[in-house]
Enzyme design. Structure first.
Site, PDB file in Angstrom:
ATOM      1  N   ASP A 145       1.021  -1.306  -0.012  1.00 22.33           N
ATOM      2  CA  ASP A 145      -0.108   0.214  -0.455  1.00 22.33           C
ATOM      3  C   ASP A 145       0.890   1.062  -0.123  1.00 22.33           C
ATOM      4  O   ASP A 145       1.847   1.407   0.449  1.00 22.33           O
ATOM      5  CB  ASP A 145      -1.237   0.363   1.406  1.00 22.33           C
ATOM      6  CG  ASP A 145      -1.501   0.802   0.854  1.00 22.33           C
ATOM      7  OD1 ASP A 145      -2.724   0.490   0.868  1.00 22.33           O
ATOM      8  OD2 ASP A 145      -2.113   2.771   1.144  1.00 22.33           O
TER       9      ASP A 145
ATOM     10  N   ASN B 233     -13.253  -3.564   2.550  1.00 21.72           N
ATOM     11  CA  ASN B 233     -13.730  -2.258   2.998  1.00 21.72           C
ATOM     12  C   ASN B 233     -14.792  -1.718   1.663  1.00 21.72           C
ATOM     13  O   ASN B 233     -14.549  -2.313   1.198  1.00 21.72           O
ATOM     14  CB  ASN B 233     -12.982  -0.592   3.309  1.00 21.72           C
ATOM     15  CG  ASN B 233     -12.218  -0.934   4.510  1.00 21.72           C
ATOM     16  OD1 ASN B 233     -12.378  -1.145   5.000  1.00 21.72           O
ATOM     17  ND2 ASN B 233     -11.502   0.049   3.485  1.00 21.72           N
TER      18      ASN B 233
ATOM     19  N   GLN C  16     -14.126   2.224   1.420  1.00 19.09           N
ATOM     20  CA  GLN C  16     -13.862   2.173   0.413  1.00 19.09           C
ATOM     21  C   GLN C  16     -13.357   3.165  -0.360  1.00 19.09           C
ATOM     22  O   GLN C  16     -14.451   4.252  -0.629  1.00 19.09           O
ATOM     23  CB  GLN C  16     -14.648   1.243  -0.448  1.00 19.09           C
ATOM     24  CG  GLN C  16     -13.900   0.496  -1.458  1.00 19.09           C
ATOM     25  CD  GLN C  16     -15.034  -0.413  -2.479  1.00 19.09           C
ATOM     26  OE1 GLN C  16     -15.883  -0.556  -2.040  1.00 19.09           O
ATOM     27  NE2 GLN C  16     -14.147  -1.246  -3.437  1.00 19.09           N
TER      28      GLN C  16
ATOM     29  N   VAL D  18     -11.088   2.580  -3.924  1.00 16.63           N
ATOM     30  CA  VAL D  18     -10.905   2.328  -4.893  1.00 16.63           C
ATOM     31  C   VAL D  18     -11.520   1.201  -5.184  1.00 16.63           C
ATOM     32  O   VAL D  18     -11.467  -0.231  -4.368  1.00 16.63           O
ATOM     33  CB  VAL D  18      -8.818   1.458  -4.880  1.00 16.63           C
ATOM     34  CG1 VAL D  18      -9.396   1.238  -6.393  1.00 16.63           C
ATOM     35  CG2 VAL D  18      -7.888   3.122  -4.571  1.00 16.63           C
TER      36      VAL D  18
ATOM     37  N   HIS E 157     -10.238  -5.812  -3.636  1.00 16.63           N
ATOM     38  CA  HIS E 157      -8.899  -5.418  -2.738  1.00 16.63           C
ATOM     39  C   HIS E 157      -8.763  -6.395  -0.938  1.00 16.63           C
ATOM     40  O   HIS E 157      -9.961  -5.775  -0.420  1.00 16.63           O
ATOM     41  CB  HIS E 157      -8.061  -4.735  -2.746  1.00 16.63           C
ATOM     42  CG  HIS E 157      -8.609  -3.206  -2.468  1.00 16.63           C
ATOM     43  ND1 HIS E 157      -9.097  -2.646  -3.153  1.00 16.63           N
ATOM     44  CD2 HIS E 157      -8.341  -2.599  -1.663  1.00 16.63           C
ATOM     45  CE1 HIS E 157      -9.686  -1.283  -2.369  1.00 16.63           C
ATOM     46  NE2 HIS E 157      -9.187  -1.459  -1.328  1.00 16.63           N
TER      47      HIS E 157
ATOM     48  N   HIS F  76      -6.845  -5.609   2.277  1.00 14.26           N
ATOM     49  CA  HIS F  76      -6.516  -5.454   2.955  1.00 14.26           C
ATOM     50  C   HIS F  76      -5.037  -6.858   3.705  1.00 14.26           C
ATOM     51  O   HIS F  76      -6.087  -7.256   4.548  1.00 14.26           O
ATOM     52  CB  HIS F  76      -6.378  -3.601   4.091  1.00 14.26           C
ATOM     53  CG  HIS F  76      -6.781  -3.079   3.161  1.00 14.26           C
ATOM     54  ND1 HIS F  76      -5.984  -1.709   2.939  1.00 14.26           N
ATOM     55  CD2 HIS F  76      -7.973  -3.038   2.624  1.00 14.26           C
ATOM     56  CE1 HIS F  76      -6.882  -0.779   2.525  1.00 14.26           C
ATOM     57  NE2 HIS F  76      -8.180  -1.294   2.109  1.00 14.26           N
TER      58      HIS F  76
HETATM   59  P1  AMP Z   1      -9.342   1.012   0.610  1.00 12.66           P
HETATM   60  O1  AMP Z   1      -9.981   2.675   1.061  1.00 12.66           O
HETATM   61  O2  AMP Z   1     -10.293  -0.074   1.175  1.00 12.66           O
HETATM   62  O3  AMP Z   1      -9.952   1.456  -1.418  1.00 12.66           O
HETATM   63  O4  AMP Z   1      -8.088   0.655  -0.499  1.00 12.66           O
HETATM   64  C1  AMP Z   1      -7.778   1.347  -1.006  1.00 12.66           C
HETATM   65  C2  AMP Z   1      -6.055   1.566  -0.933  1.00 12.66           C
HETATM   66  O5  AMP Z   1      -5.047   1.494  -1.915  1.00 12.66           O
HETATM   67  C3  AMP Z   1      -5.536   2.854  -0.031  1.00 12.66           C
HETATM   68  O6  AMP Z   1      -5.371   1.732   1.693  1.00 12.66           O
HETATM   69  C4  AMP Z   1      -4.242   3.545  -0.448  1.00 12.66           C
HETATM   70  O7  AMP Z   1      -3.841   4.404   0.456  1.00 12.66           O
HETATM   71  C5  AMP Z   1      -3.746   2.044  -1.564  1.00 12.66           C
HETATM   72  N1  AMP Z   1      -3.620   3.050  -2.453  1.00 12.66           N
HETATM   73  C6  AMP Z   1      -4.026   4.115  -3.578  1.00 12.66           C
HETATM   74  N2  AMP Z   1      -3.465   4.664  -4.669  1.00 12.66           N
HETATM   75  C7  AMP Z   1      -2.083   3.567  -4.369  1.00 12.66           C
HETATM   76  C8  AMP Z   1      -1.589   3.523  -5.362  1.00 12.66           C
HETATM   77  N3  AMP Z   1      -0.933   3.882  -6.529  1.00 12.66           N
HETATM   78  N4  AMP Z   1      -0.289   1.857  -5.076  1.00 12.66           N
HETATM   79  C9  AMP Z   1      -0.850   1.158  -3.896  1.00 12.66           C
HETATM   80  N5  AMP Z   1      -1.957   1.535  -3.368  1.00 12.66           N
HETATM   81  C10 AMP Z   1      -2.545   2.525  -3.338  1.00 12.66           C
END
Ligand code: AMP
Length: 116
Positions: free
Chosen positions: A34, A89, A96, A98, A102, A104
């Site tokens: 992350d 999430n 959430q 993204v 995924h 974590h």
């Molecule tokens: P969520 O909030 O559960 O959707 O998790 C998305 C995660 O993606 C967050 O913990 C971000 O820090 C991580 N994230 C966003 N952009 C990137 C990236 N380019 N490379 C790695 N992690 C990322």
């Protein structure tokens, strides 16, 4: 993509279009660190298939989703972790950001329960 829709951020990483600190990949999933780690180990396990969120998982995806947990275990073992947390999430209200499924993997420190 062929249908003209945009690739998700995590598809771009899985396809090598964007850089990431990959720790695992196979034909169905990738795992990378992350960008804003919340624990000494914070890895995202991502299916190559762009399922937007947990409540969009279909019956046909069940083996794939099970595979994500196998990948998470392999990564945890490689990181030397026996105790860790796996989090998904689902939706903005749950954190959430993204919209590509995924898991974590968080570990390497004590983790409180319940999470915030
Ligand atoms: P969520 O909030 O559960 O959707 O998790 C998305 C995660 O993606 C967050 O913990 C971000 O820090 C991580 N994230 C966003 N952009 C990137 C990236 N380019 N490379 C790695 N992690 C990322």
């Amino acid at each position: 993509m062929a249908d003209g829709s945009e690739k998700t951020l995590f598809q771009k990483i899985a396809d090598g279009d964007l850089p990431a600190d990959l720790v695992y990949e196979d034909d169905r999933a990738v795992a990378f660190r992350d960008i804003a780690p919340q624990a000494p180990t914070h890895v995202l396990v991502v299916p190559r298939k762009p399922i937007p969120r947990a409540d969009a998982i279909e019956e046909a995806d069940e083996a794939l989703v099970g595979h994500l947990f196998t990948v998470a275990r392999r990564v945890a073992e490689a990181e030397g972790l026996t105790d860790y947390r796996l989090v998904v999430n689902n939706g903005e209200g749950a954190g959430q950001t993204v919209f590509h499924l995924h898991v974590h993997l968080l570990g390497g420190r004590g983790l409180q329960w319940p999470p915030g």
